[in-house]
Design an enzyme around this catalytic site. Structure first.
Site, PDB file in Angstrom:
ATOM      1  N   HIS A 176     -19.003 -33.380  80.446  1.00  0.00           N
ATOM      2  CA  HIS A 176     -17.665 -32.787  80.497  1.00  0.00           C
ATOM      3  C   HIS A 176     -17.663 -31.454  81.228  1.00  0.00           C
ATOM      4  O   HIS A 176     -16.767 -31.164  82.024  1.00  0.00           O
ATOM      5  CB  HIS A 176     -17.137 -32.558  79.075  1.00  0.00           C
ATOM      6  CG  HIS A 176     -16.478 -33.748  78.476  1.00  0.00           C
ATOM      7  ND1 HIS A 176     -15.245 -34.197  78.850  1.00  0.00           N
ATOM      8  CD2 HIS A 176     -16.887 -34.588  77.505  1.00  0.00           C
ATOM      9  CE1 HIS A 176     -14.909 -35.267  78.147  1.00  0.00           C
ATOM     10  NE2 HIS A 176     -15.896 -35.526  77.311  1.00  0.00           N
ATOM     11  N   HIS A 234      17.504 -11.417  41.737  1.00  0.00           N
ATOM     12  CA  HIS A 234      17.137 -12.832  41.652  1.00  0.00           C
ATOM     13  C   HIS A 234      17.631 -13.416  40.327  1.00  0.00           C
ATOM     14  O   HIS A 234      18.195 -14.512  40.279  1.00  0.00           O
ATOM     15  CB  HIS A 234      15.608 -12.997  41.748  1.00  0.00           C
ATOM     16  CG  HIS A 234      15.065 -12.926  43.140  1.00  0.00           C
ATOM     17  ND1 HIS A 234      15.228 -11.830  43.941  1.00  0.00           N
ATOM     18  CD2 HIS A 234      14.347 -13.836  43.850  1.00  0.00           C
ATOM     19  CE1 HIS A 234      14.635 -12.047  45.105  1.00  0.00           C
ATOM     20  NE2 HIS A 234      14.094 -13.266  45.077  1.00  0.00           N
ATOM     21  N   GLU A 268     -16.831 -31.203  66.442  1.00  0.00           N
ATOM     22  CA  GLU A 268     -15.662 -31.925  66.942  1.00  0.00           C
ATOM     23  C   GLU A 268     -15.898 -33.439  66.791  1.00  0.00           C
ATOM     24  O   GLU A 268     -15.058 -34.158  66.264  1.00  0.00           O
ATOM     25  CB  GLU A 268     -15.436 -31.565  68.413  1.00  0.00           C
ATOM     26  CG  GLU A 268     -14.291 -32.312  69.068  1.00  0.00           C
ATOM     27  CD  GLU A 268     -14.234 -32.064  70.570  1.00  0.00           C
ATOM     28  OE1 GLU A 268     -13.189 -32.374  71.164  1.00  0.00           O
ATOM     29  OE2 GLU A 268     -15.230 -31.590  71.161  1.00  0.00           O
ATOM     30  N   HIS A 269     -17.038 -33.904  67.294  1.00  0.00           N
ATOM     31  CA  HIS A 269     -17.438 -35.304  67.155  1.00  0.00           C
ATOM     32  C   HIS A 269     -18.776 -35.344  66.428  1.00  0.00           C
ATOM     33  O   HIS A 269     -19.726 -34.675  66.843  1.00  0.00           O
ATOM     34  CB  HIS A 269     -17.644 -35.968  68.524  1.00  0.00           C
ATOM     35  CG  HIS A 269     -16.523 -35.782  69.494  1.00  0.00           C
ATOM     36  ND1 HIS A 269     -16.514 -34.766  70.443  1.00  0.00           N
ATOM     37  CD2 HIS A 269     -15.378 -36.479  69.675  1.00  0.00           C
ATOM     38  CE1 HIS A 269     -15.414 -34.857  71.169  1.00  0.00           C
ATOM     39  NE2 HIS A 269     -14.700 -35.892  70.720  1.00  0.00           N
ATOM     40  N   ASP A 310     -13.061 -41.641  72.456  1.00  0.00           N
ATOM     41  CA  ASP A 310     -12.384 -40.970  73.563  1.00  0.00           C
ATOM     42  C   ASP A 310     -11.283 -41.825  74.165  1.00  0.00           C
ATOM     43  O   ASP A 310     -10.311 -41.304  74.707  1.00  0.00           O
ATOM     44  CB  ASP A 310     -13.399 -40.625  74.657  1.00  0.00           C
ATOM     45  CG  ASP A 310     -14.257 -39.425  74.319  1.00  0.00           C
ATOM     46  OD1 ASP A 310     -13.871 -38.645  73.428  1.00  0.00           O
ATOM     47  OD2 ASP A 310     -15.323 -39.265  74.939  1.00  0.00           O
ATOM     48  N   GLN A 362     -21.412 -36.278  76.372  1.00  0.00           N
ATOM     49  CA  GLN A 362     -20.606 -35.079  76.141  1.00  0.00           C
ATOM     50  C   GLN A 362     -20.964 -33.971  77.116  1.00  0.00           C
ATOM     51  O   GLN A 362     -20.100 -33.210  77.554  1.00  0.00           O
ATOM     52  CB  GLN A 362     -20.790 -34.586  74.704  1.00  0.00           C
ATOM     53  CG  GLN A 362     -20.129 -35.464  73.661  1.00  0.00           C
ATOM     54  CD  GLN A 362     -18.649 -35.654  73.898  1.00  0.00           C
ATOM     55  OE1 GLN A 362     -18.195 -36.760  74.197  1.00  0.00           O
ATOM     56  NE2 GLN A 362     -17.878 -34.594  73.784  1.00  0.00           N
TER      57      GLN A 362
END
Length: 446
Positions: free
Chosen positions: A271, A431, A338-339, A372, A268
């Site tokens: 990235h 109404h 996220e993961h 991924d 990771q």
């Protein structure tokens, strides 16, 4: 290389207080918002001319048009490495299996005799999808965005990705998105592709231009400028999420293999220098072993100085020491990764107890890298702790639920007095009058 946060020996605080103790990247979308505002409005007023100007300013390329010609898509697919093509085809196949099963069917509930509510799911008409193209290019993100949109039944799909500088003298693909991005689009049957990146691409989809019709929704990961543009247009268009820097959390105990854990943290970190890599463990010996593994594994890979080392050394990454599995679960739920990898004894049972994560990877044979590309799951996931309230991209992201209310006269008569009572309690007499008009101004039951 990577810092430690020692939470052992103390009762963990609750809620936001615990989140504040955990590592997280700085990602100020609000500050970026003011910088993207004039770009977005410039695209609104000048359309394609503004996009061409921003391509030269931000991407260093000179364009004559933004839409990618059909022959460039065909050529990208024809010249695609056969192994890459086979891998993309398998990724698409597996993603279709998972996402096709997500589609909800129409369902009718009989509330009372003569009174039904039907929920039907209708796809948005047109979506604009974004595939990043900065430090890396992500044909996998093309797959992850296009497949659920197609499986949802979206009729009009367009994709934008930043134009690339020529890679060599005479490179005919210069000024277009990366050829692998184009090839992935061709494999998926997406023929409306634009060479546009950043906030200006989101603005193109939101407002429309001479070349590109406006979209109802924009999805796909991107940098902070893409995230800020999504926030700017929220309400005008639908969005998936304001994606921040990617992140992995690993919950591990003494049964975990330190070489696996280190490899996954590094995967990771490569990235982006803002990528987050977090290990949560109750085993100090494992923490030590993972640290020892990091150095040789980093030395054997790429992107060391510009991505991996700054990512692991940044405030967003850490080894978090806890007192046992219960504390570990509390920490990863507060973090909302996220993961999230679970590398513990009885990993499946532990994974079943997690509440907050974009995606969970169970045991030693389900690394994030699998998700991924080829697990079949979607890799467009909530970041920055948003997993505590948001989901990853799916078929449902592209569907709108619509309730269809169908009542007979008798069914309405049965409940009319309750409707009138509630309307008058809210001081909305008109109404109630809408029902009285149907029953000669005398509502049954009153």
């Amino acid at each position: 290389m990577i810092s430690r946060i020692d939470l052992r020996g103390n009762a963990l605080p609750e809620g936001g207080a615990l989140r504040d103790l955990l590592p997280r990247a700085e990602f100020d979308v609000e500050a970026a918002l003011e910088k993207v505002r004039p770009i977005c409005e410039d695209v609104h007023h000048r359309g394609t001319a503004a996009l061409i100007e921003y391509a030269e300013k931000f991407d260093g390329v000179t364009l004559e048009r933004i839409r990618v010609p059909a022959e460039a898509l065909a050529e990208a697919l024809e010249t695609l490495d056969p192994q890459v093509k086979a891998a993309l085809e398998e990724s698409i196949r597996r993603a279709r299996i998972v996402h096709r099963a997500q589609r909800r069917g129409e369902h009718t509930t009989q509330v009372v005799p003569g009174g039904t509510v039907t929920e039907k799911w209708v796809p948005v008409e047109r979506v604009g999808l974004y595939a990043p193209g900065g430090r890396s290019v992500y044909p996998s993100s093309v797959v992850m965005n296009v497949v659920p949109a197609q499986e949802a039944g979206v009729e009009s799909i367009a994709l934008a990705s930043p134009p690339q500088k020529p890679r060599f003298e005479g490179d005919t693909a210069g000024g277009l998105p990366h050829p692998t991005i184009l090839a992935a689009c061709a494999l998926l049957g997406v023929d409306e592709v634009y060479a546009a990146g950043g906030a200006q691409a989101v603005a193109m989809f939101a407002y429309g231009t001479e070349e590109c019709a406006p979209a109802n929704m924009v999805t796909g990961p991107g940098n902070i400028w893409v995230a800020a543009a999504k926030r700017y247009f929220t309400g005008r268009i639908g969005i998936d999420t304001e994606a921040g820097p990617t992140e992995i959390a690993v919950l591990a105990d003494e049964t975990a293999d330190p070489a696996h854990v280190a490899a996954d943290l590094i995967s990771q970190a490569e990235h982006d220098p803002m990528a987050a890599a977090v290990l949560v463990t109750d085993c100090a010996a494992l923490a030590d072993a993972v640290e020892r593994e990091l150095e040789p594994q980093i030395a054997a890979t790429k992107h060391i100085e510009d991505r991996i080392k700054p990512a692991l050394a940044g405030r967003q990454s850490a080894i978090v020491l806890v007192d046992g599995l219960e504390q570990g679960l509390k920490v990863v739920d507060a973090y909302g990764a996220e993961h999230l990898e679970i590398q513990t004894a009885d990993a499946a049972a532990v994974a079943g107890r997690v509440r907050n994560a974009g995606a969970i990877f169970v045991g030693p044979w389900a690394p994030v890298s699998l998700g991924d590309y080829c697990a079949g799951s979607n890799h467009v996931l909530p970041t920055g702790g948003c997993a505590c309230h948001s989901s990853g991209l799916s078929v449902q992201s592209f569907l709108k639920g619509i309730h269809i209310v169908d009542y007979s006269r008798d069914a309405l008569a049965e409940v009319a007095h309750h409707v009138v009572t509630l309307a008058e309690a809210e001081d909305l007499p008109a109404h109630g009058a809408a029902l009285k008009a149907r029953f000669g101004w005398k509502v049954p039951g009153q």
